[in-house]
Every structure is written in structure tokens, then in C-alpha cells.
Design a protein around this motif. Structure first.
Motif, short mmCIF file in Angstrom:
data_model
loop_
_atom_site.label_atom_id
_atom_site.label_comp_id
_atom_site.label_asym_id
_atom_site.label_seq_id
_atom_site.Cartn_x
_atom_site.Cartn_y
_atom_site.Cartn_z
N MET A 105 -5.57 7.19 2.74
CA MET A 105 -5.68 5.74 2.67
C MET A 105 -5.43 5.20 1.26
O MET A 105 -5.03 4.05 1.10
CB MET A 105 -7.06 5.30 3.17
CG MET A 105 -7.27 5.53 4.66
SD MET A 105 -5.87 4.97 5.68
CE MET A 105 -5.83 3.21 5.32
N ALA A 106 -5.64 6.03 0.25
CA ALA A 106 -5.36 5.58 -1.11
C ALA A 106 -3.88 5.26 -1.28
O ALA A 106 -3.51 4.27 -1.92
CB ALA A 106 -5.81 6.63 -2.12
N THR A 107 -3.01 6.10 -0.71
CA THR A 107 -1.57 5.86 -0.78
C THR A 107 -1.19 4.59 -0.04
O THR A 107 -0.42 3.76 -0.53
CB THR A 107 -0.80 7.06 -0.20
OG1 THR A 107 -1.14 8.23 -0.93
CG2 THR A 107 0.70 6.84 -0.27
N PHE A 108 -1.73 4.45 1.17
CA PHE A 108 -1.49 3.24 1.97
C PHE A 108 -1.89 1.99 1.18
O PHE A 108 -1.14 1.03 1.07
CB PHE A 108 -2.28 3.32 3.27
CG PHE A 108 -2.14 2.11 4.16
CD1 PHE A 108 -1.19 2.06 5.15
CD2 PHE A 108 -2.98 1.01 3.98
CE1 PHE A 108 -1.07 0.94 5.97
CE2 PHE A 108 -2.87 -0.11 4.78
CZ PHE A 108 -1.91 -0.14 5.78
N ASP A 109 -3.10 2.02 0.64
CA ASP A 109 -3.62 0.84 -0.06
C ASP A 109 -2.78 0.50 -1.29
O ASP A 109 -2.53 -0.68 -1.57
CB ASP A 109 -5.07 1.07 -0.48
CG ASP A 109 -6.03 1.08 0.70
OD1 ASP A 109 -5.65 0.59 1.78
OD2 ASP A 109 -7.16 1.60 0.55
N GLU A 110 -2.34 1.52 -2.02
CA GLU A 110 -1.55 1.28 -3.23
C GLU A 110 -0.22 0.61 -2.89
O GLU A 110 0.19 -0.35 -3.56
CB GLU A 110 -1.31 2.58 -3.98
CG GLU A 110 -0.59 2.37 -5.30
CD GLU A 110 -0.36 3.66 -6.07
OE1 GLU A 110 -0.08 3.59 -7.27
OE2 GLU A 110 -0.44 4.74 -5.45
N VAL A 111 0.46 1.11 -1.86
CA VAL A 111 1.74 0.53 -1.47
C VAL A 111 1.55 -0.90 -0.98
O VAL A 111 2.27 -1.82 -1.38
CB VAL A 111 2.44 1.39 -0.40
CG1 VAL A 111 3.66 0.67 0.17
CG2 VAL A 111 2.84 2.73 -0.99
N PHE A 112 0.58 -1.12 -0.12
CA PHE A 112 0.41 -2.45 0.47
C PHE A 112 -0.12 -3.47 -0.53
O PHE A 112 0.22 -4.66 -0.43
CB PHE A 112 -0.50 -2.37 1.70
CG PHE A 112 0.26 -2.24 2.98
CD1 PHE A 112 0.41 -3.30 3.85
CD2 PHE A 112 0.88 -1.04 3.31
CE1 PHE A 112 1.14 -3.18 5.02
CE2 PHE A 112 1.61 -0.91 4.47
CZ PHE A 112 1.75 -1.98 5.34
N ARG A 113 -0.90 -3.03 -1.52
CA ARG A 113 -1.43 -4.02 -2.46
C ARG A 113 -0.33 -4.59 -3.35
O ARG A 113 -0.41 -5.77 -3.76
CB ARG A 113 -2.56 -3.42 -3.29
CG ARG A 113 -2.15 -2.44 -4.36
CD ARG A 113 -3.35 -1.89 -5.13
NE ARG A 113 -2.94 -0.86 -6.08
CZ ARG A 113 -2.56 -1.12 -7.32
NH1 ARG A 113 -2.56 -2.36 -7.75
NH2 ARG A 113 -2.19 -0.13 -8.13
N ILE A 114 0.71 -3.82 -3.62
CA ILE A 114 1.82 -4.32 -4.44
C ILE A 114 2.93 -4.91 -3.57
O ILE A 114 3.41 -6.03 -3.81
CB ILE A 114 2.38 -3.20 -5.33
CG1 ILE A 114 1.32 -2.79 -6.37
CG2 ILE A 114 3.67 -3.65 -6.03
CD1 ILE A 114 1.73 -1.63 -7.25
N ASP A 115 3.34 -4.19 -2.54
CA ASP A 115 4.51 -4.58 -1.76
C ASP A 115 4.24 -5.73 -0.80
O ASP A 115 5.17 -6.44 -0.41
CB ASP A 115 5.04 -3.38 -0.97
CG ASP A 115 5.54 -2.26 -1.86
OD1 ASP A 115 5.29 -2.32 -3.09
OD2 ASP A 115 6.17 -1.32 -1.35
N VAL A 116 2.98 -5.90 -0.41
CA VAL A 116 2.65 -6.96 0.56
C VAL A 116 1.64 -7.94 -0.03
O VAL A 116 1.91 -9.13 -0.17
CB VAL A 116 2.11 -6.37 1.88
CG1 VAL A 116 1.77 -7.50 2.86
CG2 VAL A 116 3.14 -5.43 2.50
N ARG A 117 0.46 -7.45 -0.41
CA ARG A 117 -0.59 -8.35 -0.87
C ARG A 117 -0.19 -9.09 -2.14
O ARG A 117 -0.44 -10.30 -2.27
CB ARG A 117 -1.89 -7.58 -1.12
CG ARG A 117 -3.12 -8.47 -1.29
CD ARG A 117 -4.37 -7.66 -1.54
NE ARG A 117 -5.57 -8.47 -1.42
CZ ARG A 117 -6.02 -9.29 -2.38
NH1 ARG A 117 -5.36 -9.41 -3.52
NH2 ARG A 117 -7.13 -10.01 -2.20
#
Length: 267
Positions: free
Chosen positions: A106-118
Motif C-alpha cells: 500500500m505504500a507504493t500505491f499511496d505514493e503514486v496516487f498522492r502525486i499523480d492523482v491527489r
């Protein structure tokens, strides 16, 4: 129609390398006043210096992590405090990951989504009022990974698919306000992005590009300038009634299977 961005304020995120650098340089050549955002301060300032040489217009360089609220808020505030307006927002900053559902965390998921989406969502939210004032526009940078399926594209492909739909949703919302929203979807483009994601050496990366080129119908990978020219076209008055669209710049790779492009073993 000739393209001229003199006295237009353009914000480019992820401007310290790759597509962002190429985009910043092209806008600079066309006379834009630039706000450039990146995490690598040395690279960002080098790009800003190259942009200033084009027309003598000094960019505003903002060192910020757009995966954090603090970084997003800093970017929006400094841009508007400095220029007092915004005409074009180019949401380019992104990170990738090479993994699959059996081996991810989940750390990888969160890192990608926090920059690329959020980060994109938040920065756009804060800058929309300024864009409404100028009847400006937004260009979001996605990827063919948003629609092509390949083992190893989690969660990057998911994030870019979300970005595509975000673009369509806000295009509909903002059209009555006179603000256009479009997406450019690059294929394989020469940059440090894949090297960072895979750990390839320079030699390995060049070999990967050569192999990839053979699988692209038009026979070559994209250069940063190929993507930058499309971004500028969509941001210009030449596209004054274009909104809610995704323009693919990929040499036709979307028509092929991507399975052979995933050459990095997932461990």
C-alpha cells in the motif's frame, strides 16, 4: 495562426526534466511568463536558466513536493503572488512504479496516487478561480498506460486512468466558465522516468528504447519536444473550442501489445 504566449502566465509542474523541461523551454521560446515546479532544485534552476535565455524572461522556480498539501499550497500561492494571474496550468508532475498485485504494497500505491492523482486534483482545485478570471486552460499529462494493459503497470496505469476521467469531469464543469481542459497521452518518451522506475543503467535504457522502437508502428519512440508541441497546441488559441479531449502522441503503440515492453523482472 502563429502561436504567441507573450504576457501569458504558464505553470508547468515536473519541470526539472523530461517532458516538463521540453514543455517549459517551448513556452519560453513563445514568450510565456513561467512558473516552474520540481523537486530537484539543481535541475529546476538549470531549466529555469535555459528558459530565461530564450526571450530574457526570468521564470519563477518553485521547489515543492506536489504529493503534499504544503507543496501544492506553496505552488499555488507563490505563483499567484508573483504573477497575479494564471493563463495555463500544465499538470505534468508524476511518478511511476513497476509492480503487480501479488507483490505490491500500500505504500507504493499511496505514493503514486498522492502525486499523480491527489496532487493534480488539489493544485487544480486551488488554481481554478484564477483560470476562470483569465478564461485560461488546463493541460493534464497522462499516458497510454491509462488505457493499455500490461503486467507491471500497477498502480501507475490506474492513476493515469483516474487522471483521464478527472480531466473529462472538470472539462464539463468548467466549460460554461470559459476554461478548457484537455489531456495529452504520451507513449514511450525519452526521459529519466523509466530509468528511475526500473533502475536501468544508461546502456540498459538505450537497449530498451531500441527494442521498444521496433514494436512501435511508426518505428521510433517520442522525444520530449513531440509531447511539448502538442501541449502548446492545446493550450493555444488554435484549440479555442477543444475541451474534454485526450490526444495520444505515441507513434501508434496503442495499437500493439505491450507485453514485450515489460523487460524489467519484478522481484
Amino acid at each position: 495562426m502563429d502561436v504567441d504566449f507573450t504576457n501569458k502566465v504558464v505553470l508547468v509542474t515536473g519541470a526539472s526534466a523530461g517532458i516538463g523541461e521540453s514543455t517549459a523551454l517551448l513556452f519560453a521560446k513563445l514568450g510565456a511568463k513561467l512558473s516552474l515546479v520540481g523537486r530537484n532544485e539543481a535541475n529546476l534552476r538549470a531549466v529555469a536558466a535555459k528558459c530565461e535565455k530564450q526571450k530574457g524572461v526570468k521564470p519563477l522556480a518553485i521547489v515543492a513536493d506536489l504529493g503534499t498539501d504544503e507543496g501544492v499550497e506553496k505552488t499555488a500561492k507563490q505563483t499567484l503572488d508573483h504573477f497575479k494571474r494564471l493563463d495555463v496550468l500544465v499538470n505534468n508532475a508524476a511518478i511511476g512504479a513497476r509492480t503487480n498485485i501479488m507483490q505490491t504494497d500500500m505504500a507504493t500505491f499511496d505514493e503514486v496516487f498522492r502525486i499523480d492523482v491527489r496532487g493534480v486534483y488539489n493544485l487544480t482545485r486551488l488554481l481554478v478561480p484564477a483560470l476562470i478570471e483569465t478564461k485560461g486552460n488546463i493541460v493534464n499529462i497522462s499516458s497510454v498506460a491509462a488505457t493499455m494493459v500490461a503486467v507491471g503497470s500497477l498502480p501507475y496505469g490506474m492513476a493515469k486512468a483516474a487522471l483521464d476521467h478527472f480531466s473529462r469531469l472538470i472539462a464539463l464543469e468548467l466549460a460554461p466558465k470559459g476554461v478548457r481542459v484537455n489531456t495529452v497521452s504520451p507513449g514511450i518518451t525519452v526521459s529519466d522516468f523509466v530509468k528511475r522506475m526500473t533502475g536501468y543503467s544508461e546502456a540498459e535504457y538505450k537497449a530498451w528504447l531500441a527494442t521498444s522502437s521496433q514494436l512501435i508502428p511508426m518505428g521510433e519512440v517520442c522525444q520530449g519536444d513531440d509531447i511539448a508541441r502538442m501541449i502548446v497546441h492545446l493550450a493555444s488559441e488554435n484549440s479555442r473550442l477543444v475541451t474534454g479531449t485526450t490526444v495520444v502522441v505515441d507513434g501508434g503503440i496503442r495499437f500493439t501489445s505491450t507485453s514485450n515492453l515489460i523487460t524489467q523482472q519484478i522481484k
